[in-house]
Design a protein around this motif. Structure first.
Motif, PDB file in Angstrom:
ATOM      1  N   THR A  27     -33.018  45.383 176.636  1.00  0.00           N
ATOM      2  CA  THR A  27     -34.151  44.473 176.533  1.00  0.00           C
ATOM      3  C   THR A  27     -34.712  44.488 175.113  1.00  0.00           C
ATOM      4  O   THR A  27     -34.526  45.449 174.359  1.00  0.00           O
ATOM      5  CB  THR A  27     -35.293  44.881 177.490  1.00  0.00           C
ATOM      6  N   GLY A  28     -35.378  43.428 174.745  1.00  0.00           N
ATOM      7  CA  GLY A  28     -36.063  43.330 173.461  1.00  0.00           C
ATOM      8  C   GLY A  28     -37.361  42.586 173.647  1.00  0.00           C
ATOM      9  O   GLY A  28     -37.513  41.826 174.613  1.00  0.00           O
ATOM     10  N   THR A  29     -38.283  42.835 172.765  1.00  0.00           N
ATOM     11  CA  THR A  29     -39.589  42.168 172.849  1.00  0.00           C
ATOM     12  C   THR A  29     -39.902  41.493 171.529  1.00  0.00           C
ATOM     13  O   THR A  29     -39.871  42.127 170.474  1.00  0.00           O
ATOM     14  CB  THR A  29     -40.700  43.183 173.170  1.00  0.00           C
ATOM     15  N   LEU A  30     -40.215  40.218 171.598  1.00  0.00           N
ATOM     16  CA  LEU A  30     -40.601  39.465 170.403  1.00  0.00           C
ATOM     17  C   LEU A  30     -42.056  39.055 170.547  1.00  0.00           C
ATOM     18  O   LEU A  30     -42.409  38.291 171.453  1.00  0.00           O
ATOM     19  CB  LEU A  30     -39.725  38.211 170.259  1.00  0.00           C
ATOM     20  N   LYS A  31     -42.889  39.584 169.662  1.00  0.00           N
ATOM     21  CA  LYS A  31     -44.289  39.169 169.661  1.00  0.00           C
ATOM     22  C   LYS A  31     -44.419  37.912 168.815  1.00  0.00           C
ATOM     23  O   LYS A  31     -43.794  37.801 167.759  1.00  0.00           O
ATOM     24  CB  LYS A  31     -45.175  40.276 169.101  1.00  0.00           C
ATOM     25  N   VAL A  32     -45.211  36.990 169.293  1.00  0.00           N
ATOM     26  CA  VAL A  32     -45.410  35.728 168.583  1.00  0.00           C
ATOM     27  C   VAL A  32     -46.871  35.635 168.173  1.00  0.00           C
ATOM     28  O   VAL A  32     -47.760  35.619 169.027  1.00  0.00           O
ATOM     29  CB  VAL A  32     -45.036  34.520 169.472  1.00  0.00           C
TER      30      VAL A  32
END
Lengths: 175, 184
Positions: A27-32
């Motif tokens: 999994t990966g998390t991209l904050k916008v």
């Protein structure tokens, strides 16, 4: 009872084997992040009782009165509210559409200025003269399209004939 | 003869119990994909894959943090002025501000017997009524497949769009999008 227990254990073992057989995943998390700024936007639109604007729907429009005179015929939706011994006035309508976004503002001010009056004519928006200084034309305008009138007072002297062009700058400021 | 019939019936009950148990276990896994993921990760001793984010030439800066975590900064956006950040475009569609940009996603594999992976995305945290799209697909809390064959080791560009309603007051916007990669 023993048989039931064996069955449950067998089921758990089956499940475990199924899990081991699965492929790995990740999994990966991209904050916008963004910063939303409030804004308003003004465009000119053709009014039902006005001349057709060039650049209709943009913020850089052209209002052409066409051929005007103290006594001759005028273009559609151009009126001549007054003729005096020294001048005559032609008038038409135009629309101003102002929309707001991401703002708590309920209304806006409409201001106008005539930075360089080339023709020397007198301009009036609604009932307020337009000068070289940015002047309030109307306060507490609701957002959306509003109709405004523009009048031009033209001298009747013999030197005044031919094509003229002036630029009026409008500014909308959110209240 | 009567005894044989009884044994057979008892056996059927056991198989019924096994079937029910398996169905329940499968249902529990499907109901909560987030809870199920750590269990799957913990058994990945035979190989591993990782999701990483990167800026692309036509996109805004992407700041990488820990492995698999990054932040994309779209900067200041407004309906009238658009954006001053290269690679961030702003359009006004009806009563909505649409912020469009591009991001790069790289799925890396180690000791896996495949050349590509399935990439899904989901909304971990949405801010103030905004909607998010990746490659024209609206994101929700449920993972959505956005790439059926993401090549391992290569950066693939994706279009990220944020729909900001005009009624959203000005201020900071902070959201999180989760990505899940699983080898094919």
């Amino acid at each position: 009872m023993k048989k039931s227990l064996l069955v449950v254990i067998a089921a758990v073992l089956l499940l475990s084997l199924t899990a081991v057989a699965q492929n790995p995943s990740s999994t990966g998390t991209l904050k916008v992040n963004a910063v939303v700024d409030s804004s308003i936007q003004m465009t000119f639109v053709t009014d039902p009782n006005g001349v057709t604007l060039g650049g209709d729907g943009t913020n850089d429009a052209v209002l052409n009165f066409g051929n005007v005179s103290a006594f001759g015929s005028l273009a559609t939706n151009v009126t001549r509210p007054s003729v005096t011994a020294t001048d005559f006035t032609v008038k038409t309508n135009f629309g101003v559409n102002v929309v707001s976004a991401n703002s708590a503002s309920a209304n806006y001010q409409l201001l106008a200025a005539l930075p360089s009056n080339i023709s020397g004519f007198s301009y009036t928006v609604d009932s307020t003269p337009v000068t070289s200084t940015l002047t309030l034309m109307k306060d507490n305008n609701g957002y959306g399209t509003t109709s405004h009138s523009i009048s031009v007072k033209i001298p009747r002297d013999s030197a005044t004939k031919g094509a003229y062009s002036d630029t009026i700058n409008f500014t909308a400021t959110a209240n | 003869m009567q005894l044989v019939c009884k044994v057979s019936f008892a056996g059927m009950k056991h198989w019924l119990a096994v079937t029910l148990f398996l169905l329940m276990a499968a249902g529990a896994q499907a109901q909560s994909p987030r809870r199920a993921r750590p269990a799957v990760r913990s058994i990945s001793s035979e190989g591993s894959i990782a999701v990483n984010f990167t800026a692309v030439s036509a996109g805004p800066p992407v700041a990488a943090a820990a492995a698999g975590q990054a932040t994309v900064h779209a900067g200041a956006v407004s309906a009238a002025a658009g954006s001053r950040v290269p690679g961030v475009n702003v359009d006004r569609v009806a009563e909505t501000l649409v912020v469009r940009t591009r991001i790069g996603v790289r799925v890396q594999g180690s000791a896996v017997s495949t050349a590509d992976a399935r990439l899904s995305a989901f909304l971990m945290r949405s801010d103030r009524g905004c909607r998010y799209r990746i490659d024209d697909q609206f994101l929700s809390e449920a993972p959505m497949l956005i790439d059926t064959r993401a090549p391992l080791g290569r950066v693939v560009e994706h279009v990220l769009e944020i729909e900001i309603p005009a009624w959203v007051p000005e201020g900071n916007l902070a959201s999180s999008i989760g990505f899940i990669a699983a080898p094919n």
